[in-house]
Design an enzyme around this catalytic site. Structure first.
Site, PDB file in Angstrom:
ATOM      1  N   ASP A 233      33.678  -6.722  -7.259  1.00 17.77           N
ATOM      2  CA  ASP A 233      33.528  -7.933  -6.448  1.00 17.77           C
ATOM      3  C   ASP A 233      33.612  -7.541  -4.970  1.00 17.77           C
ATOM      4  O   ASP A 233      33.017  -6.547  -4.557  1.00 17.77           O
ATOM      5  CB  ASP A 233      34.592  -8.954  -6.868  1.00 17.77           C
ATOM      6  CG  ASP A 233      34.483 -10.301  -6.178  1.00 17.77           C
ATOM      7  OD1 ASP A 233      33.446 -10.951  -6.316  1.00 17.77           O
ATOM      8  OD2 ASP A 233      35.449 -10.691  -5.500  1.00 17.77           O
TER       9      ASP A 233
ATOM     10  N   HIS B  71      30.834 -11.897 -14.458  1.00 18.38           N
ATOM     11  CA  HIS B  71      31.423 -11.392 -13.218  1.00 18.38           C
ATOM     12  C   HIS B  71      32.670 -10.550 -13.469  1.00 18.38           C
ATOM     13  O   HIS B  71      33.053  -9.738 -12.635  1.00 18.38           O
ATOM     14  CB  HIS B  71      31.760 -12.588 -12.322  1.00 18.38           C
ATOM     15  CG  HIS B  71      32.066 -12.227 -10.904  1.00 18.38           C
ATOM     16  ND1 HIS B  71      31.151 -11.620 -10.081  1.00 18.38           N
ATOM     17  CD2 HIS B  71      33.188 -12.392 -10.157  1.00 18.38           C
ATOM     18  CE1 HIS B  71      31.693 -11.426  -8.887  1.00 18.38           C
ATOM     19  NE2 HIS B  71      32.921 -11.873  -8.910  1.00 18.38           N
TER      20      HIS B  71
ATOM     21  N   TYR C 282      30.433 -22.413  -2.895  1.00 19.25           N
ATOM     22  CA  TYR C 282      31.875 -22.171  -2.846  1.00 19.25           C
ATOM     23  C   TYR C 282      32.295 -21.319  -1.656  1.00 19.25           C
ATOM     24  O   TYR C 282      33.360 -21.551  -1.063  1.00 19.25           O
ATOM     25  CB  TYR C 282      32.371 -21.558  -4.166  1.00 19.25           C
ATOM     26  CG  TYR C 282      32.068 -20.079  -4.354  1.00 19.25           C
ATOM     27  CD1 TYR C 282      33.033 -19.119  -4.102  1.00 19.25           C
ATOM     28  CD2 TYR C 282      30.819 -19.646  -4.805  1.00 19.25           C
ATOM     29  CE1 TYR C 282      32.767 -17.767  -4.284  1.00 19.25           C
ATOM     30  CE2 TYR C 282      30.552 -18.312  -4.996  1.00 19.25           C
ATOM     31  CZ  TYR C 282      31.518 -17.371  -4.722  1.00 19.25           C
ATOM     32  OH  TYR C 282      31.263 -16.033  -4.893  1.00 19.25           O
TER      33      TYR C 282
ATOM     34  N   TYR D  88      36.677 -14.065   2.474  1.00 16.97           N
ATOM     35  CA  TYR D  88      35.710 -15.112   2.781  1.00 16.97           C
ATOM     36  C   TYR D  88      35.506 -15.386   4.267  1.00 16.97           C
ATOM     37  O   TYR D  88      34.410 -15.743   4.687  1.00 16.97           O
ATOM     38  CB  TYR D  88      36.080 -16.390   2.030  1.00 16.97           C
ATOM     39  CG  TYR D  88      36.082 -16.147   0.545  1.00 16.97           C
ATOM     40  CD1 TYR D  88      34.885 -15.958  -0.141  1.00 16.97           C
ATOM     41  CD2 TYR D  88      37.272 -16.033  -0.174  1.00 16.97           C
ATOM     42  CE1 TYR D  88      34.873 -15.681  -1.499  1.00 16.97           C
ATOM     43  CE2 TYR D  88      37.265 -15.758  -1.533  1.00 16.97           C
ATOM     44  CZ  TYR D  88      36.065 -15.584  -2.188  1.00 16.97           C
ATOM     45  OH  TYR D  88      36.048 -15.283  -3.518  1.00 16.97           O
TER      46      TYR D  88
END
Length: 312
Positions: A103, A290, A147, A230
């Site tokens: 990820d 994922h 998201y 993020y």
């Protein structure tokens, strides 16, 4: 699991980072997690590589799990993760290691291999192909409820997550990220609302696993985890040569929702993915999501061990 040892390493800023550590082989493998994960996500891989004669090390990033949180989480960055990784290798007196990232953990894995190729034997990336770092543009092509767009907005995710305990937040994200569709909320929804409370966990993720995650996030909270990754995607690294000069194995689950990000499938299929990674292998796992390393640990472990064996 009982044979995994736990220790702490001092890094800059006076922080102590938690490491899970198992094995004593002459070659080490360092695992870098994604979100909402912590070191525990690598439990299957750590034991497998240790049994094969390698040393396995999995840190919690600063602000994650049992690691200290920086005094100003809103200033945390991917550069911190690279500096922390260098400090870990130096503290453990490891000259060269294999790096395995999943990820967003793929980004510090790739960046460390670019800036410190002399310290890296090879890279395994799970779920994320290499692209030179730059500002994220996915939000330009996806609805407002995407998201990542929601989680980049200061205060939005904090309010959304704050309605639940940490265990429920992790549960919901694991369910969302195990699907093959990109999580996108409607205008009158928050991301946590996309999961019905009656939805079961994925069959490969147990209540015991969830409890382990929940306990660690009860300690750390989500403040730092929202900043990195993020709110840090636009970081400028001033890379003189973006070419990866180490061997790379990319493992992708065919049902990973990331493949539906704008442009990713074309990037993988048209050969561009190999332009800056001359020594690249790609393996697709047909039912993988994922979390393919937790979903299909035996298959992923065998791929990793084969790669390590070729490049040790």
């Amino acid at each position: 699991m009982d044979q995994i040892q736990h220790k702490f390493v001092d890094v800059r800023g006076g922080l102590k980072l938690h490491l899970a550590d198992i094995g004593s082989g002459p070659n080490a493998v360092v695992f870098l997690h994604g979100f909402p994960e912590i070191w525990y996500t690598w439990r299957h891989q750590m034991i497998a590589v240790a049994n094969a004669g390698f040393r396995a090390i999995a840190p919690d990033y600063r602000g994650y799990g049992l690691s200290d949180t920086p005094a100003e989480p809103e200033k945390a960055s991917f550069a911190d993760l690279n500096a922390d990784l260098l400090a870990i290798l130096d503290a453990l007196e490891l000259d060269k290691v294999f790096l395995i990232g999943k990820d967003f953990g793929a980004r510090p894995t790739y960046l460390f291999a670019i800036f410190h190729p002399e310290r890296v034997l090879g890279v395994v990336s799970i779920g994320v192909p290499y692209k030179p770092p730059g500002p994220s543009t996915y939000h330009k092509y996806l609805p407002e409820g995407f998201y990542i767009s929601r989680w980049r907005e200061p205060g939005r995710a904090e309010a959304d997550f704050g309605r639940f305990d940490a265990k429920t937040v992790v549960r919901n994200i694991y369910i969302l990220f195990s699907r093959s569709e990109i999580p996108i909320a409607a205008a009158n929804q928050e991301i946590m609302d996309l999961v019905d409370p009656s939805t079961p966990l994925p069959p490969w993720f147990t209540e015991e696993d969830l409890a382990a995650y929940g306990a660690l996030y009860e300690k750390s909270g989500f403040r730092n985890t929202l900043q990195v990754p993020y709110r840090s995607f636009g970081e400028d690294f001033e890379i003189p040569d973006p070419t990866l000069k180490v061997p790379v194995l990319l493992i992708m689950g065919v049902k990973d929702y990331f493949l539906k990000f704008p442009g990713i499938e074309d990037y993988m299929k048209n050969g561009k993915v190999k332009e800056l990674v001359p020594d690249l292998e790609i393996t697709y796992l047909p039912v993988g999501t994922h979390f393919v390393h937790e979903q299909s640990p035996d298959e992923v472990n065998q791929l990793i061990l084969s790669f390590l064996g070729k490049h040790v």
